[in-house]
Motif scaffolding. Sequence first.
Motif, mmCIF file in Angstrom:
data_model
loop_
_atom_site.group_PDB
_atom_site.id
_atom_site.type_symbol
_atom_site.label_atom_id
_atom_site.label_comp_id
_atom_site.label_asym_id
_atom_site.label_seq_id
_atom_site.Cartn_x
_atom_site.Cartn_y
_atom_site.Cartn_z
ATOM 1 N N TYR A 1 17.073 -47.509 56.997
ATOM 2 C CA TYR A 1 16.801 -48.696 56.191
ATOM 3 C C TYR A 1 18.033 -49.559 55.945
ATOM 4 C CZ TYR A 1 12.360 -46.412 55.305
ATOM 5 O OH TYR A 1 11.128 -45.830 55.464
ATOM 6 N N ASP A 2 19.202 -49.096 56.321
ATOM 7 C CA ASP A 2 20.421 -49.829 55.995
ATOM 8 C C ASP A 2 20.405 -51.253 56.546
ATOM 9 O OD1 ASP A 2 21.362 -47.655 54.632
ATOM 10 O OD2 ASP A 2 22.620 -46.911 56.267
ATOM 11 N N ILE B 1 18.613 -36.051 53.861
ATOM 12 C CA ILE B 1 18.267 -37.396 53.389
ATOM 13 C C ILE B 1 19.291 -38.422 53.863
ATOM 14 C CG2 ILE B 1 18.093 -38.836 51.318
ATOM 15 C CD1 ILE B 1 17.006 -36.211 49.936
ATOM 16 N N ARG B 2 20.562 -38.095 53.697
ATOM 17 C CA ARG B 2 21.626 -39.056 54.014
ATOM 18 C C ARG B 2 21.820 -39.257 55.508
ATOM 19 N NH1 ARG B 2 24.331 -40.443 49.483
ATOM 20 N NH2 ARG B 2 24.058 -39.097 47.663
ATOM 21 N N THR C 1 17.765 -42.304 54.972
ATOM 22 C CA THR C 1 18.317 -43.568 54.486
ATOM 23 C C THR C 1 18.968 -44.435 55.573
ATOM 24 O OG1 THR C 1 20.359 -42.435 53.819
ATOM 25 C CG2 THR C 1 18.654 -42.679 52.150
ATOM 26 N N HIS D 1 9.781 -42.636 59.130
ATOM 27 C CA HIS D 1 10.560 -43.703 58.511
ATOM 28 C C HIS D 1 10.979 -44.750 59.541
ATOM 29 C CE1 HIS D 1 10.839 -42.281 54.391
ATOM 30 N NE2 HIS D 1 10.918 -41.064 54.877
ATOM 31 N N ASP E 1 21.306 -51.186 47.537
ATOM 32 C CA ASP E 1 21.388 -49.770 47.885
ATOM 33 C C ASP E 1 19.999 -49.153 47.925
ATOM 34 O OD1 ASP E 1 21.765 -46.805 46.295
ATOM 35 O OD2 ASP E 1 22.928 -47.174 48.108
ATOM 36 N N TYR E 2 19.766 -48.307 48.923
ATOM 37 C CA TYR E 2 18.436 -47.696 49.108
ATOM 38 C C TYR E 2 17.991 -46.951 47.856
ATOM 39 C CZ TYR E 2 14.808 -44.700 51.192
ATOM 40 O OH TYR E 2 13.634 -44.051 51.468
ATOM 41 N N MET E 3 18.844 -46.092 47.308
ATOM 42 C CA MET E 3 18.460 -45.277 46.168
ATOM 43 C C MET E 3 18.237 -46.116 44.915
ATOM 44 S SD MET E 3 18.057 -42.188 47.085
ATOM 45 C CE MET E 3 18.497 -41.083 48.448
ATOM 46 N N HIS F 1 12.838 -39.093 49.249
ATOM 47 C CA HIS F 1 14.058 -38.277 49.225
ATOM 48 C C HIS F 1 13.923 -37.106 48.253
ATOM 49 C CE1 HIS F 1 14.297 -41.930 46.737
ATOM 50 N NE2 HIS F 1 14.728 -41.108 45.798
#
Length: 491
Positions: free
Chosen positions: A195-196, A187-188, A192, A85, A208-210, A142
């Motif tokens: 990508y923030d 995942i958290r 993720t 990632h 938001d990523y999700m 995820h």
Amino acid sequence: MKVIVEELHARGHQVSVVRPKDSWDIKETSPFYTSITIDMEGVYDEDFAKTFISRLLTILRRGKKSAWTRFQIEKEYIQKASEMHQTNCKILEYMFENKDLMQSLQDAKYDLVLTDPVMPSGAIFAHYLSLPLVFNVRWTSHGEGHLKIAPSPLSYVPLPGAQLSDKMNFVERIINILTFAFSEFAIRNYITPHYDGLLENYLGPGVDYMSLFQAADLWLMRVDFVFEFPRPTMPNVVYMGGFQCKPAKPLPQDLEDFVQSSGEQGVIIMSLGTMVGELPHDLADEIAAAFAQLPQKVIWRHKGDRPATLCNNTLLVDWMPQNDLLGHAKTKVFISHGGTNGIYEAIYHGVPIIGLPLIFDQSDNLFKMEVRGAAKIINIFTMTKDILLKCIEEVLHEPSYRTNMQRLSRLHRDTPMKPLDSAIFWIEFVMRHKGAAHLCTDSYRMPWYSYHSVDVMLFLIAFVFVTLLTFATFVKCLCSRVCVRRKMKSD
């Protein structure tokens, strides 16, 4: 993805495929699509795949089956996923900074973005270009595809990796919840966060990523409930498990001659997929020695040195027409690592499986088939010649394995529309209507306490409590007045 792209091309659509310059599974030139090649190295090239898988196999073989081995494997998965990632973010940043590329993508006026969300690139660019988004999905970055869009009660929806069925006892439900907690933690903390900054810089604050995934118009799910356990779903999920399966074609003449030479005994085929280059020599020798004692002929997709115990009833090949062999009348058993493509092809053709799971979701896949009585699983890292031979003979001579698999095959085929035709219809549906918003829920926009009605429950509890307290106070006051009056009368 190749199967869908070729079918879209056959129906007159123009397809552009974005690929890194070193991609080993997406060719730069093709009669079916136009390439948009990114001048950067990709996330998952052939060397990366082979090195990673070799490392996993070493850990598994050294540690056998234990909690410590499982911890090491999960740690390796998380570390490599984090690296992938991180590299993917660099590619995305490079693309966003390439103004000519981004302008050309906008000028092309595409109808939709079709992507596999195991990496979030497609979802990110669909949002950036304001295009409808269609997923070709079983896994996302995820976890399993359903987990973030459909209700997934952990009481009967087993998590990938837990190797549980939909009928769990109390201890198994604890294991399922712990598996979920570990997955969410990983995942958290390791996916993720990469990508923030990128999302804020290029898509703006508040993205938001999700939600990029949850906002997809359509989920083409590579799932058939003949294979998967029943679970809740959503209106914008279309099931196309086994979409790549098709009737068998005639075999090349040399292969057909070998198959026919098996006579009434038939043929066993073995493949551990494209990812596993070669097995350790001692393990390959054990497998070959077991095959040597069989009256059947064996076709084995094997790379590496020729096993010392190989007999002339076994044919080694670098590649095999797996679907065509599974559909051959003389094929009796399929020895497989448990990849989903191979499992669906075995279901389609009604061939029972002997499973030698290695990595990723393979153990879960084979567990589901074993629960249905259509497969037998062996631990490849503790397997001996005698164990493998006994297992092959059991699957060959116990009719229930073939009977159960043929029942699954009948169920899988008994549909009003072929899975691939269904997938193409819904892709074209999204193109015609510029999305499928009427099928999508906005529940993902709700805060968790509203989604689970925690605020409503608290309000109702508070209301009941206040009502009871008011009633109790009223009764108490009433009783006090009665007591006072009685006292006054008595005085």
